[in-house]
Design an enzyme around this catalytic site. Structure first.
Site, short mmCIF file in Angstrom:
data_model
loop_
_atom_site.label_atom_id
_atom_site.label_comp_id
_atom_site.label_asym_id
_atom_site.label_seq_id
_atom_site.Cartn_x
_atom_site.Cartn_y
_atom_site.Cartn_z
N ASP A 65 -9.21 3.58 1.15
CA ASP A 65 -8.16 4.05 2.06
C ASP A 65 -8.80 4.57 3.34
O ASP A 65 -9.50 5.59 3.33
CB ASP A 65 -7.37 5.17 1.38
N ARG B 282 -3.68 -0.59 5.42
CA ARG B 282 -4.23 -1.57 4.48
C ARG B 282 -3.33 -2.80 4.29
O ARG B 282 -3.79 -3.94 4.44
CB ARG B 282 -4.50 -0.90 3.12
N CYS C 160 0.87 -1.18 0.00
CA CYS C 160 0.00 0.00 0.00
C CYS C 160 0.90 1.23 0.00
O CYS C 160 2.01 1.18 -0.52
CB CYS C 160 -0.98 -0.02 1.18
#
Length: 381
Positions: free
Chosen positions: A345, A234, A228
């Site tokens: 996100d 994430r 990420c």
């Protein structure tokens, strides 16, 4: 008749030595080279007479051909061994150039071995197998890159003898079969090369060498890398969730999957080293019974990309950024979502956004996990 010996350590220009060695090989002469483990005799595969001189110098070992084929890369190895398994490719990618030779069955009709002269096929494909090697010494590597066509390598001596670790050892065992020798002093490791036979899902050490069976077992693991931006929410959540899923499939604890042949990691295209997982990621993973407090962020690096078998990015932009820096990884990089939908996100958002993100990741992982062909058990060395 003694061969001409060039002392590489006293040469003013290594490039001149390379050109002289390449010319000798191209003319059908046998040349002695240092490798990181031992000294070998090389000959161009397109010169049957040169190969004929090598065959009497080497010992027949069970399950192995007399001679090795020197290749430049895993990609070239596949031209000679099209059925080289994913496990074999992992070992090759992580050990080459280096002191590991890989033995594979010689049973594919599209192998380039079938285009060689009969004497080359007899030396390279004996016992129904082909032995591939990418030596780590730069001199031999440079010569192989400049020479048109493949190179055949011989390890002279009996099966009971230790490897030839000096130019003098090589000359003594060559029985006048050498024309030129490149002397670079005692081989760096001065130990046998490790010879490994690889199959679809396991490997077997045919000849123990400097690289142990346990190290090869670790290097044969499937490595999955999640990417990420900052490696704080994430990709760490994806790493943790995937580790748990793999452990459930293998019937072990998450901290034991490495021993079962699966390595999982994560990184960020713009990460700082040593950062902690975000608070939202910690809370969300706690909902899954996973403790993420020990996570430390790391930037995406060339070694990580090179070692990974599969790289899953959280978004298309992450994939593009990775490939802009590491274009050679193109066939191993994909967006985590099979439909190429970006994972949301959650940074700076409430915990519920993190939970939505985690649910997305979990669903994508369920779609992806069966594509990996996870190993059924540990390899035997």
């Amino acid at each position: 008749m003694q061969p001409n010996v060039i002392d590489l350590r006293q040469s003013d220009d290594a490039r001149d030595v390379v050109h002289r060695a390449v010319q000798a090989l191209a003319e059908g002469r046998a040349v002695g080279f240092p490798t990181e483990t031992d000294y070998v005799i090389a000959a161009a595969a397109r010169h049957p007479a040169a190969i004929e001189r090598l065959i009497p110098l080497v010992a027949q070992r069970p399950g192995e051909p007399l001679l090795s084929l020197g290749v430049k890369s895993v990609a070239e190895a596949l031209d000679w061994a099209p059925r080289l398994s994913p496990l074999g490719q992992r070992i090759a990618r992580r050990c080459w150039p280096g002191p590991v030779a890989i033995v594979v069955p010689d049973d594919h009709p599209e192998s380039l071995v079938h285009r060689l002269a009969a004497v080359a096929r007899r030396g390279l494909a004996g016992e129904g197998h082909l032995r591939l090697r990418v030596p780590g010494h730069p001199m031999l590597g440079d010569c192989m890159r400049m020479l048109a066509g493949p190179v055949v390598l011989a390890e002279p001596g009996s099966a009971e003898q230790p490897p030839a670790v000096t130019a003098e050892d090589l000359i003594e065992r060559s029985h006048a079969g050498l024309d030129l020798v490149i002397d670079d002093g005692r081989a760096r490791y001065a130990q046998p090369v490790s010879v490994v036979e690889v199959g679809p899902h396991d490997f077997r050490v045919l000849r123990p060498g400097i690289v142990s069976a346990e190290t090869i077992r670790r290097l044969s693991s499937v490595m999955v890398l999640f990417v990420c931006t900052g490696n704080t929410c994430r990709s760490p959540m994806a790493e943790a969730l995937f580790r748990q899923m793999v452990a459930d499939r293998l019937g072990c604890r998450p901290d034991e999957i490495d021993a079962h042949g699966v390595i999982v990691g994560s990184a960020g295209v713009a990460a700082w080293a040593g950062g902690r997982a975000s608070t939202g990621a910690l809370e969300t993973m706690a909902d899954f019974g996973i403790d993420l407090s020990g996570h430390e962020s790391q930037p995406l690096t060339e070694p990580l990309v090179r070692q990974a078998d599969v790289i899953w990015t959280m978004t298309a932009a992450h994939r593009a950024a990775l490939l802009a820096q590491f274009p050679e990884a193109g066939d191993r990089v994909a967006v985590l979502s099979p439909d190429r939908i970006d994972v949301v996100d959650p940074i700076g958002g409430p915990v519920e956004t993190y939970r939505t993100c985690a649910r997305q990741i979990h669903a994508h992982l369920q779609s992806r996990i069966d594509t990996l062909g996870l190993p059924p058990g540990r390899s035997q060395g």
